[in-house]
Design a protein around this motif. Sequence first.
Motif, PDB file in Angstrom:
ATOM      1  N   GLY A 172       0.818  -1.210   0.000  1.00 57.25           N
ATOM      2  CA  GLY A 172       0.000   0.000   0.000  1.00 57.25           C
ATOM      3  C   GLY A 172       0.848   1.255   0.000  1.00 57.25           C
ATOM      4  N   LEU A 173       1.926   1.227   0.788  1.00 58.64           N
ATOM      5  CA  LEU A 173       2.840   2.379   0.873  1.00 58.64           C
ATOM      6  C   LEU A 173       3.480   2.667  -0.480  1.00 58.64           C
ATOM      7  CD1 LEU A 173       4.310   4.311   3.013  1.00 58.64           C
ATOM      8  CD2 LEU A 173       6.147   2.631   2.950  1.00 58.64           C
ATOM      9  N   LEU A 174       4.022   1.643  -1.126  1.00 58.71           N
ATOM     10  CA  LEU A 174       4.703   1.819  -2.409  1.00 58.71           C
ATOM     11  C   LEU A 174       3.738   2.240  -3.510  1.00 58.71           C
ATOM     12  CD1 LEU A 174       7.193  -1.202  -2.334  1.00 58.71           C
ATOM     13  CD2 LEU A 174       7.679   1.217  -1.886  1.00 58.71           C
ATOM     14  N   LEU A 175       2.563   1.643  -3.528  1.00 56.78           N
ATOM     15  CA  LEU A 175       1.576   2.030  -4.534  1.00 56.78           C
ATOM     16  C   LEU A 175       1.108   3.468  -4.300  1.00 56.78           C
ATOM     17  CD1 LEU A 175      -0.039   1.190  -6.989  1.00 56.78           C
ATOM     18  CD2 LEU A 175      -1.817   0.358  -5.460  1.00 56.78           C
ATOM     19  N   GLY A 176       0.913   3.828  -3.031  1.00 57.89           N
ATOM     20  CA  GLY A 176       0.533   5.200  -2.705  1.00 57.89           C
ATOM     21  C   GLY A 176       1.566   6.195  -3.189  1.00 57.89           C
ATOM     22  N   PHE A 177       2.859   5.889  -2.957  1.00 57.94           N
ATOM     23  CA  PHE A 177       3.933   6.773  -3.422  1.00 57.94           C
ATOM     24  C   PHE A 177       3.946   6.865  -4.946  1.00 57.94           C
ATOM     25  CE2 PHE A 177       6.454   6.459   0.666  1.00 57.94           C
ATOM     26  CZ  PHE A 177       6.450   7.820   0.905  1.00 57.94           C
ATOM     27  N   SER A 178       3.775   5.737  -5.618  1.00 54.51           N
ATOM     28  CA  SER A 178       3.847   5.731  -7.080  1.00 54.51           C
ATOM     29  C   SER A 178       2.752   6.600  -7.703  1.00 54.51           C
ATOM     30  CB  SER A 178       3.760   4.305  -7.621  1.00 54.51           C
ATOM     31  OG  SER A 178       2.475   3.773  -7.425  1.00 54.51           O
ATOM     32  N   LEU A 179       1.589   6.666  -7.052  1.00 57.33           N
ATOM     33  CA  LEU A 179       0.488   7.466  -7.582  1.00 57.33           C
ATOM     34  C   LEU A 179       0.634   8.951  -7.269  1.00 57.33           C
ATOM     35  CD1 LEU A 179      -2.557   5.145  -6.780  1.00 57.33           C
ATOM     36  CD2 LEU A 179      -1.524   5.576  -9.009  1.00 57.33           C
ATOM     37  N   ILE A 180       1.273   9.260  -6.155  1.00 58.55           N
ATOM     38  CA  ILE A 180       1.310  10.653  -5.690  1.00 58.55           C
ATOM     39  C   ILE A 180       2.536  11.424  -6.173  1.00 58.55           C
ATOM     40  CG2 ILE A 180       2.560  10.412  -3.495  1.00 58.55           C
ATOM     41  CD1 ILE A 180       0.336  12.053  -2.201  1.00 58.55           C
ATOM     42  N   LEU A 181       3.580  10.708  -6.621  1.00 63.18           N
ATOM     43  CA  LEU A 181       4.832  11.374  -6.984  1.00 63.18           C
ATOM     44  C   LEU A 181       4.738  12.216  -8.247  1.00 63.18           C
ATOM     45  CD1 LEU A 181       7.569   8.737  -6.096  1.00 63.18           C
ATOM     46  CD2 LEU A 181       7.202  10.961  -5.038  1.00 63.18           C
ATOM     47  N   LEU A 189      -8.671   3.331  -8.557  1.00 63.65           N
ATOM     48  CA  LEU A 189      -7.487   2.494  -8.775  1.00 63.65           C
ATOM     49  C   LEU A 189      -7.050   1.778  -7.495  1.00 63.65           C
ATOM     50  CD1 LEU A 189      -5.421   1.497 -10.772  1.00 63.65           C
ATOM     51  CD2 LEU A 189      -4.053   3.516 -10.316  1.00 63.65           C
ATOM     52  N   LEU A 190      -6.829   2.555  -6.429  1.00 62.15           N
ATOM     53  CA  LEU A 190      -6.423   1.926  -5.167  1.00 62.15           C
ATOM     54  C   LEU A 190      -7.511   0.983  -4.648  1.00 62.15           C
ATOM     55  CD1 LEU A 190      -4.601   4.736  -3.164  1.00 62.15           C
ATOM     56  CD2 LEU A 190      -3.658   2.537  -3.814  1.00 62.15           C
ATOM     57  N   GLY A 191      -8.767   1.392  -4.822  1.00 62.07           N
ATOM     58  CA  GLY A 191      -9.875   0.547  -4.371  1.00 62.07           C
ATOM     59  C   GLY A 191      -9.911  -0.789  -5.086  1.00 62.07           C
ATOM     60  N   SER A 192      -9.688  -0.756  -6.411  1.00 62.37           N
ATOM     61  CA  SER A 192      -9.730  -2.012  -7.163  1.00 62.37           C
ATOM     62  C   SER A 192      -8.515  -2.888  -6.863  1.00 62.37           C
ATOM     63  CB  SER A 192      -9.831  -1.732  -8.669  1.00 62.37           C
ATOM     64  OG  SER A 192      -8.722  -0.965  -9.097  1.00 62.37           O
ATOM     65  N   ILE A 193      -7.337  -2.286  -6.693  1.00 62.25           N
ATOM     66  CA  ILE A 193      -6.133  -3.067  -6.385  1.00 62.25           C
ATOM     67  C   ILE A 193      -6.225  -3.679  -4.989  1.00 62.25           C
ATOM     68  CG2 ILE A 193      -3.640  -2.912  -5.961  1.00 62.25           C
ATOM     69  CD1 ILE A 193      -3.545  -0.856  -8.255  1.00 62.25           C
ATOM     70  N   SER A 194      -6.852  -2.968  -4.063  1.00 67.18           N
ATOM     71  CA  SER A 194      -6.951  -3.466  -2.680  1.00 67.18           C
ATOM     72  C   SER A 194      -7.776  -4.746  -2.589  1.00 67.18           C
ATOM     73  CB  SER A 194      -7.551  -2.397  -1.765  1.00 67.18           C
ATOM     74  OG  SER A 194      -8.930  -2.217  -2.051  1.00 67.18           O
ATOM     75  N   ALA A 195      -8.588  -4.999  -3.622  1.00 65.48           N
ATOM     76  CA  ALA A 195      -9.457  -6.185  -3.601  1.00 65.48           C
ATOM     77  C   ALA A 195      -8.653  -7.486  -3.538  1.00 65.48           C
ATOM     78  CB  ALA A 195     -10.365  -6.184  -4.821  1.00 65.48           C
ATOM     79  N   GLN A 196      -7.402  -7.443  -4.000  1.00 59.92           N
ATOM     80  CA  GLN A 196      -6.591  -8.668  -3.995  1.00 59.92           C
ATOM     81  C   GLN A 196      -5.929  -8.940  -2.647  1.00 59.92           C
ATOM     82  OE1 GLN A 196      -2.938  -8.352  -6.473  1.00 59.92           O
ATOM     83  NE2 GLN A 196      -3.509  -6.200  -6.692  1.00 59.92           N
ATOM     84  N   TYR A 197      -6.096  -8.031  -1.690  1.00 61.10           N
ATOM     85  CA  TYR A 197      -5.487  -8.208  -0.367  1.00 61.10           C
ATOM     86  C   TYR A 197      -6.572  -8.552   0.656  1.00 61.10           C
ATOM     87  CZ  TYR A 197      -1.386  -6.024  -2.448  1.00 61.10           C
ATOM     88  OH  TYR A 197      -0.314  -5.736  -3.256  1.00 61.10           O
ATOM     89  N   PHE A 199      -3.358  -2.420   4.011  1.00 58.47           N
ATOM     90  CA  PHE A 199      -3.148  -1.825   2.692  1.00 58.47           C
ATOM     91  C   PHE A 199      -3.503  -0.340   2.719  1.00 58.47           C
ATOM     92  CE2 PHE A 199      -4.434  -0.586  -1.565  1.00 58.47           C
ATOM     93  CZ  PHE A 199      -3.381  -1.059  -2.335  1.00 58.47           C
ATOM     94  N   ALA A 200      -4.670  -0.022   3.283  1.00 60.28           N
ATOM     95  CA  ALA A 200      -5.108   1.376   3.373  1.00 60.28           C
ATOM     96  C   ALA A 200      -4.144   2.192   4.229  1.00 60.28           C
ATOM     97  CB  ALA A 200      -6.523   1.446   3.950  1.00 60.28           C
ATOM     98  N   ALA A 201      -3.677   1.596   5.344  1.00 61.36           N
ATOM     99  CA  ALA A 201      -2.731   2.295   6.230  1.00 61.36           C
ATOM    100  C   ALA A 201      -1.442   2.619   5.488  1.00 61.36           C
ATOM    101  CB  ALA A 201      -2.439   1.452   7.461  1.00 61.36           C
ATOM    102  N   GLY A 202      -0.975   1.705   4.649  1.00 63.98           N
ATOM    103  CA  GLY A 202       0.233   1.949   3.868  1.00 63.98           C
ATOM    104  C   GLY A 202       0.048   3.088   2.883  1.00 63.98           C
ATOM    105  N   ALA A 203      -1.077   3.084   2.156  1.00 60.15           N
ATOM    106  CA  ALA A 203      -1.351   4.134   1.169  1.00 60.15           C
ATOM    107  C   ALA A 203      -1.533   5.494   1.846  1.00 60.15           C
ATOM    108  CB  ALA A 203      -2.588   3.773   0.352  1.00 60.15           C
ATOM    109  N   VAL A 204      -2.207   5.497   2.995  1.00 63.39           N
ATOM    110  CA  VAL A 204      -2.407   6.746   3.745  1.00 63.39           C
ATOM    111  C   VAL A 204      -1.067   7.262   4.273  1.00 63.39           C
ATOM    112  CG1 VAL A 204      -3.410   7.705   5.866  1.00 63.39           C
ATOM    113  CG2 VAL A 204      -4.831   6.319   4.330  1.00 63.39           C
TER     114      VAL A 204
END
Length: 198
Positions: A8-17, A132-140, A146-151
């Motif tokens: 979640g952390l890495l995906l969050g960074f990739s989207l926000i950078l 995007l994050l919502g659909s990817i989170s479905a696999q976890y 996952f949400a904590a990592g993205a946040v």
Amino acid sequence: MVSTYISGLLLGFSLILAIGAQNAFVLKQGLLKQHVFWVCLVCALSDAVLICFGVFGFASILSQQVGLIQVMKYFGAAFLFIYGLRSFYNAYKSNSGLVASIQPTTTLAQTLMLCLSFSWLNPHVYLDTVVLLGSISAQYTDKVAFAAGAVSASFLFFFSLGFGARLLRPVFANPKAWKLLDGIIGVVMWMIALSLLR
């Protein structure tokens, strides 16, 4: 749990950078040292709310609100176009560097309204965070981790950008550098506005 958090952390960074309207606004406020903490907090909390909406099942609700997304798209494009125009005007008129801009030009309330506009009027934000994050989170299975990592990625990024911007202050004491930043911000705003209208 830890691996899900890191995902979640890495995906969050990739989207926000990627540079966007919100990031450019935070950078400018950081350079000016104007209401930096509150701007970073509002951006990070806005992202946190949207991420949680996406991860915990609101993506499907949002996808059904086509009319609302269209209205937000046009409001967002108009807002970004006007703000971009203002940036171009500042780039054209300003002949002073950062030192002359130290005094706050907007109140905290005005700054936070701008910040909320950048955070909530851009449909791209909803696509990245909710859909995007919502659909990817479905696999976890551990959605909370996952949400904590993205946040966490949002909080780390915005506060690093806002308070790290002061390291660039010597560069922006030069009037040409400040003009260039305003010009770049104007281009970014208009490019995002045009992408919304396509």
